[in-house]
Design a protein around this motif. Structure first.
Motif, mmCIF file in Angstrom:
data_model
loop_
_atom_site.group_PDB
_atom_site.id
_atom_site.type_symbol
_atom_site.label_atom_id
_atom_site.label_comp_id
_atom_site.label_asym_id
_atom_site.label_seq_id
_atom_site.Cartn_x
_atom_site.Cartn_y
_atom_site.Cartn_z
ATOM 1 N N ASP A 66 2.685 1.216 11.317
ATOM 2 C CA ASP A 66 3.395 2.019 10.361
ATOM 3 C C ASP A 66 4.312 0.829 9.623
ATOM 4 N N PHE A 67 3.949 0.399 8.267
ATOM 5 C CA PHE A 67 4.775 -0.697 7.631
ATOM 6 C C PHE A 67 5.358 0.087 6.451
ATOM 7 N N SER A 68 6.365 -0.845 5.981
ATOM 8 C CA SER A 68 7.175 -0.100 4.869
ATOM 9 C C SER A 68 6.397 -0.512 3.822
ATOM 10 N N ARG A 69 6.903 0.354 2.443
ATOM 11 C CA ARG A 69 6.354 -0.140 1.338
ATOM 12 C C ARG A 69 6.252 -1.362 0.659
ATOM 13 N N GLU A 70 7.043 -2.358 1.319
ATOM 14 C CA GLU A 70 7.048 -3.576 0.631
ATOM 15 C C GLU A 70 5.867 -4.464 1.110
ATOM 16 N N LEU A 71 4.984 -4.063 1.936
ATOM 17 C CA LEU A 71 3.707 -4.564 2.358
ATOM 18 C C LEU A 71 2.706 -4.590 1.069
ATOM 19 N N ARG A 72 2.935 -3.147 0.472
ATOM 20 C CA ARG A 72 2.046 -3.055 -0.868
ATOM 21 C C ARG A 72 2.964 -3.842 -1.967
ATOM 22 N N ASP A 73 4.224 -3.375 -1.965
ATOM 23 C CA ASP A 73 4.866 -3.518 -3.445
ATOM 24 C C ASP A 73 5.071 -4.897 -3.726
ATOM 25 N N ASN A 74 5.326 -5.635 -2.474
ATOM 26 C CA ASN A 74 5.504 -7.227 -2.904
ATOM 27 C C ASN A 74 4.287 -7.895 -2.527
ATOM 28 N N HIS A 75 3.228 -7.406 -2.265
ATOM 29 C CA HIS A 75 1.979 -8.483 -2.073
ATOM 30 C C HIS A 75 1.623 -9.010 -3.147
ATOM 31 N N TRP A 76 1.058 -10.284 -3.162
ATOM 32 C CA TRP A 76 0.826 -11.106 -4.107
ATOM 33 C C TRP A 76 -0.650 -10.955 -4.526
ATOM 34 N N GLY A 77 -1.369 -10.312 -4.061
ATOM 35 C CA GLY A 77 -2.718 -9.567 -4.521
ATOM 36 C C GLY A 77 -3.773 -10.564 -4.449
ATOM 37 N N GLY A 78 -5.040 -10.225 -5.035
ATOM 38 C CA GLY A 78 -6.280 -11.224 -4.752
ATOM 39 C C GLY A 78 -7.011 -10.349 -3.626
ATOM 40 N N THR A 79 -8.223 -10.623 -3.537
ATOM 41 C CA THR A 79 -9.148 -10.092 -2.597
ATOM 42 C C THR A 79 -9.059 -10.739 -1.439
ATOM 43 N N LEU A 80 -8.935 -12.127 -1.371
ATOM 44 C CA LEU A 80 -8.785 -13.013 -0.038
ATOM 45 C C LEU A 80 -7.264 -12.869 0.341
ATOM 46 N N GLY A 81 -6.386 -12.751 -0.565
ATOM 47 C CA GLY A 81 -5.038 -12.558 0.106
ATOM 48 C C GLY A 81 -4.981 -11.136 0.589
ATOM 49 N N GLU A 82 -5.511 -10.408 0.149
ATOM 50 C CA GLU A 82 -5.385 -8.838 0.875
ATOM 51 C C GLU A 82 -6.187 -9.127 2.279
ATOM 52 N N ALA A 83 -7.435 -9.477 2.323
ATOM 53 C CA ALA A 83 -8.226 -9.723 3.504
ATOM 54 C C ALA A 83 -7.412 -10.374 4.604
ATOM 55 N N PHE A 84 -6.687 -11.507 4.086
ATOM 56 C CA PHE A 84 -5.877 -12.207 5.190
ATOM 57 C C PHE A 84 -4.697 -11.473 5.686
ATOM 58 N N THR A 85 -4.258 -10.708 4.875
ATOM 59 C CA THR A 85 -3.061 -9.987 5.067
ATOM 60 C C THR A 85 -3.424 -8.847 6.314
ATOM 61 N N ILE A 86 -4.598 -8.207 5.735
ATOM 62 C CA ILE A 86 -4.988 -7.092 6.778
ATOM 63 C C ILE A 86 -5.533 -7.841 8.046
ATOM 64 N N TYR A 87 -6.417 -8.794 8.014
ATOM 65 C CA TYR A 87 -7.080 -9.296 9.352
ATOM 66 C C TYR A 87 -6.172 -10.083 10.012
ATOM 67 N N SER A 88 -5.024 -10.668 9.478
ATOM 68 C CA SER A 88 -4.030 -11.486 10.250
ATOM 69 C C SER A 88 -3.220 -10.417 11.037
ATOM 70 N N ILE A 89 -3.022 -9.283 10.583
ATOM 71 C CA ILE A 89 -2.602 -8.009 11.291
ATOM 72 C C ILE A 89 -3.296 -7.837 12.417
ATOM 73 N N VAL A 90 -4.686 -7.566 12.104
ATOM 74 C CA VAL A 90 -5.688 -6.883 13.106
ATOM 75 C C VAL A 90 -5.882 -7.965 14.127
ATOM 76 N N CYS A 91 -6.470 -9.324 13.946
ATOM 77 C CA CYS A 91 -6.628 -10.233 14.857
ATOM 78 C C CYS A 91 -5.502 -10.589 15.633
ATOM 79 N N THR A 92 -4.166 -10.563 15.186
ATOM 80 C CA THR A 92 -3.056 -10.844 16.066
ATOM 81 C C THR A 92 -2.694 -9.631 17.069
ATOM 82 N N LEU A 93 -3.034 -8.383 16.515
ATOM 83 C CA LEU A 93 -2.726 -7.221 17.704
ATOM 84 C C LEU A 93 -4.071 -7.191 18.629
ATOM 85 N N THR A 94 -5.096 -7.397 18.090
ATOM 86 C CA THR A 94 -6.526 -7.178 19.127
ATOM 87 C C THR A 94 -6.404 -8.282 19.963
ATOM 88 N N ASP A 95 -5.623 -9.534 19.877
ATOM 89 C CA ASP A 95 -5.620 -10.400 20.741
ATOM 90 C C ASP A 95 -4.929 -9.989 22.088
#
Length: 169
Positions: free
Chosen positions: A102-131
């Motif tokens: 569970d993240f604070s709203r800043e994850l969404r509100d302060n995000h710089w946008g873009g398809t690849l930027g969003e994918a990197f944000t999501i999958y950096s979290i997912v890959c880091t934790l599934t490691d």
């Protein structure tokens, strides 16, 4: 003398390579840092130099005694490459090999946008934790809610596993 020195140099290099490759057994003693606290090694996934893929980066952090998942997420936030500054982790639980983060709203509100930027944000979290041992998938929540979107390109309504297409081979 030269032969002995050469053998010692080769042995030293092999020991360094083994340590850098992470070939030390799990559960090995955590090294002490100069200030007396324990340190741990964690992997985080960040964009490579081409900004086309995520790559695994090993980091050493002070052992705060918190769960490894929380420490890894805090390191991603501290790095600031994929998670916007000001983002907080409101909670992390693991159940049935799924990490619920569970993240604070800043994850969404302060995000710089873009398809690849969003994918990197999501999958950096997912890959880091599934490691980490015991986590196969990650459910990302924002302010306690599923189904949110960080940048409008992906809806976070179900747990995600790593995306091999984004990982540097």
């Amino acid at each position: 003398m030269k032969r002995t020195l050469s053998v010692l140099c080769v042995a030293g290099m092999l020991a360094a390579l083994i340590a850098m490759a992470g070939c030390l057994p799990q559960g090995a003693k955590r090294p002490e840092n100069p200030s007396g606290g324990k340190q741990i090694k964690l992997a985080v996934f960040l964009p490579d130099k081409t900004a086309m893929y995520l790559e695994r980066k090993e980091v050493t952090v002070a052992d705060s005694g918190e769960a490894l998942a929380l420490q890894a997420l805090k390191e991603l936030i501290r790095d600031g490459t994929t998670i916007p500054k000001g983002t907080k982790v409101r909670g992390v639980t693991v159940q049935d090999r799924i990490a619920h983060v569970d993240f604070s709203r800043e994850l969404r509100d302060n995000h710089w946008g873009g398809t690849l930027g969003e994918a990197f944000t999501i999958y950096s979290i997912v890959c880091t934790l599934t490691d980490l041992d015991g986590i196969d998938r990650v459910q990302i929540l924002i302010e306690g809610k599923t189904g949110a979107s960080i940048g409008g390109h992906m809806v976070l309504d179900e747990p995600l596993g790593p995306d091999a297409g984004l990982l540097r081979r």
